[in-house]
Design a protein around this motif. Structure first.
Motif, PDB file in Angstrom:
ATOM      1  N   TRP A 155      21.745 -76.663 -13.722  1.00  0.00           N
ATOM      2  CA  TRP A 155      22.705 -76.405 -14.656  1.00  0.00           C
ATOM      3  C   TRP A 155      23.018 -77.869 -15.642  1.00  0.00           C
ATOM      4  O   TRP A 155      23.228 -77.341 -16.690  1.00  0.00           O
ATOM      5  N   VAL A 156      22.574 -78.757 -15.119  1.00  0.00           N
ATOM      6  CA  VAL A 156      22.968 -80.199 -16.053  1.00  0.00           C
ATOM      7  C   VAL A 156      21.891 -80.536 -16.949  1.00  0.00           C
ATOM      8  O   VAL A 156      22.129 -80.857 -18.023  1.00  0.00           O
ATOM      9  N   PHE A 157      20.678 -80.657 -16.551  1.00  0.00           N
ATOM     10  CA  PHE A 157      19.588 -80.983 -17.442  1.00  0.00           C
ATOM     11  C   PHE A 157      19.021 -79.867 -18.109  1.00  0.00           C
ATOM     12  O   PHE A 157      19.019 -78.857 -17.708  1.00  0.00           O
ATOM     13  N   PHE A 208      20.874 -76.673  -1.189  1.00  0.00           N
ATOM     14  CA  PHE A 208      21.403 -75.367  -2.012  1.00  0.00           C
ATOM     15  C   PHE A 208      21.941 -76.242  -3.563  1.00  0.00           C
ATOM     16  O   PHE A 208      21.635 -75.974  -4.460  1.00  0.00           O
ATOM     17  N   LEU A 209      22.809 -77.373  -3.222  1.00  0.00           N
ATOM     18  CA  LEU A 209      23.660 -77.965  -4.354  1.00  0.00           C
ATOM     19  C   LEU A 209      23.023 -78.663  -5.164  1.00  0.00           C
ATOM     20  O   LEU A 209      23.322 -78.402  -6.332  1.00  0.00           O
ATOM     21  N   ILE A 210      22.193 -79.288  -4.747  1.00  0.00           N
ATOM     22  CA  ILE A 210      21.346 -80.272  -5.863  1.00  0.00           C
ATOM     23  C   ILE A 210      20.544 -79.743  -6.591  1.00  0.00           C
ATOM     24  O   ILE A 210      20.611 -79.797  -7.962  1.00  0.00           O
ATOM     25  N   PRO A 211      19.680 -78.668  -6.231  1.00  0.00           N
ATOM     26  CA  PRO A 211      18.848 -78.118  -7.228  1.00  0.00           C
ATOM     27  C   PRO A 211      19.692 -77.043  -8.163  1.00  0.00           C
ATOM     28  O   PRO A 211      19.494 -77.216  -9.353  1.00  0.00           O
ATOM     29  N   VAL A 212      20.864 -76.677  -7.743  1.00  0.00           N
ATOM     30  CA  VAL A 212      21.736 -75.997  -8.685  1.00  0.00           C
ATOM     31  C   VAL A 212      22.406 -76.805  -9.795  1.00  0.00           C
ATOM     32  O   VAL A 212      22.446 -76.163 -10.880  1.00  0.00           O
ATOM     33  N   ILE A 213      23.106 -77.864  -9.202  1.00  0.00           N
ATOM     34  CA  ILE A 213      23.448 -78.823 -10.136  1.00  0.00           C
ATOM     35  C   ILE A 213      22.573 -79.498 -11.273  1.00  0.00           C
ATOM     36  O   ILE A 213      22.708 -79.302 -12.332  1.00  0.00           O
ATOM     37  N   VAL A 214      21.421 -79.661 -10.699  1.00  0.00           N
ATOM     38  CA  VAL A 214      20.219 -80.329 -11.468  1.00  0.00           C
ATOM     39  C   VAL A 214      19.877 -79.004 -12.634  1.00  0.00           C
ATOM     40  O   VAL A 214      19.848 -79.607 -13.856  1.00  0.00           O
ATOM     41  N   GLY A 265      20.832 -72.641 -24.732  1.00  0.00           N
ATOM     42  CA  GLY A 265      21.959 -72.258 -25.163  1.00  0.00           C
ATOM     43  C   GLY A 265      22.755 -70.958 -24.540  1.00  0.00           C
ATOM     44  O   GLY A 265      23.971 -70.897 -24.694  1.00  0.00           O
ATOM     45  N   LEU A 266      21.931 -70.344 -23.702  1.00  0.00           N
ATOM     46  CA  LEU A 266      22.659 -69.219 -22.914  1.00  0.00           C
ATOM     47  C   LEU A 266      22.488 -69.398 -21.465  1.00  0.00           C
ATOM     48  O   LEU A 266      21.414 -70.064 -20.940  1.00  0.00           O
ATOM     49  N   PRO A 267      23.556 -69.319 -20.877  1.00  0.00           N
ATOM     50  CA  PRO A 267      23.593 -69.460 -19.174  1.00  0.00           C
ATOM     51  C   PRO A 267      22.893 -68.392 -18.631  1.00  0.00           C
ATOM     52  O   PRO A 267      22.974 -68.384 -17.388  1.00  0.00           O
ATOM     53  N   ILE A 268      22.070 -67.514 -18.988  1.00  0.00           N
ATOM     54  CA  ILE A 268      21.813 -66.328 -18.573  1.00  0.00           C
ATOM     55  C   ILE A 268      20.592 -66.932 -17.234  1.00  0.00           C
ATOM     56  O   ILE A 268      20.603 -66.518 -16.228  1.00  0.00           O
ATOM     57  N   ASP A 269      19.900 -67.705 -17.680  1.00  0.00           N
ATOM     58  CA  ASP A 269      18.639 -68.452 -16.891  1.00  0.00           C
ATOM     59  C   ASP A 269      19.483 -69.165 -15.761  1.00  0.00           C
ATOM     60  O   ASP A 269      18.916 -68.918 -14.528  1.00  0.00           O
ATOM     61  N   ASP A 270      20.311 -69.703 -16.135  1.00  0.00           N
ATOM     62  CA  ASP A 270      20.958 -70.458 -15.196  1.00  0.00           C
ATOM     63  C   ASP A 270      21.551 -69.788 -14.083  1.00  0.00           C
ATOM     64  O   ASP A 270      21.637 -70.063 -12.860  1.00  0.00           O
TER      65      ASP A 270
END
Length: 83
Positions: free
Chosen positions: A47-49, A39-45, A56-61
Motif C-alpha cells: 500500500w505504501v510503496f 500478513f501485515l508487512i507485505p500489505v503495508i509495503v 492512482g487506483l487502489p483496485i490492485d491494492d
C-alpha cells in the motif's frame, strides 16, 4: 474451479467470516507476532510503496490485500486450530 467453490469465493457471508477471523487472529495474544507480521508487512509495503500495477487506483491494492487476507486466515486456522 468448480461452480460451488466459485460461488463460495464470491459469497458475501464468506468474506464477512474471513474479515472477522482476520481481526480475531491479528489481535489474539495466542498468535505469534512473527505470524501476524507475515500478513501485515507485505500489505503495508504494497500500500505504501509505488509498486502498483495500476497507479492512482487502489483496485490492485485491494486485490492484493484480499488475497493475503485469505492466505493468512487459512494458514492461521491450520497452525492455531484453537484460536
Amino acid at each position: 474451479m468448480s461452480n460451488l467453490k466459485l460461488r463460495r469465493l464470491l459469497s458475501y457471508k464468506h468474506w464477512i467470516t474471513v474479515l472477522g477471523n482476520l481481526r480475531r487472529y491479528v489481535f489474539s495474544p495466542q498468535v505469534a507476532l512473527v505470524d501476524k507480521l507475515m500478513f501485515l508487512i507485505p500489505v503495508i509495503v504494497y500500500w505504501v510503496f509505488p509498486l502498483d500495477l495500476i497507479p492512482g487506483l487502489p483496485i490492485d491494492d485491494i486485490g492484493v490485500t484480499v488475497i493475503l487476507m485469505k492466505w493468512f486466515t487459512s494458514r492461521i486456522q491450520r497452525k492455531y486450530p484453537n484460536v
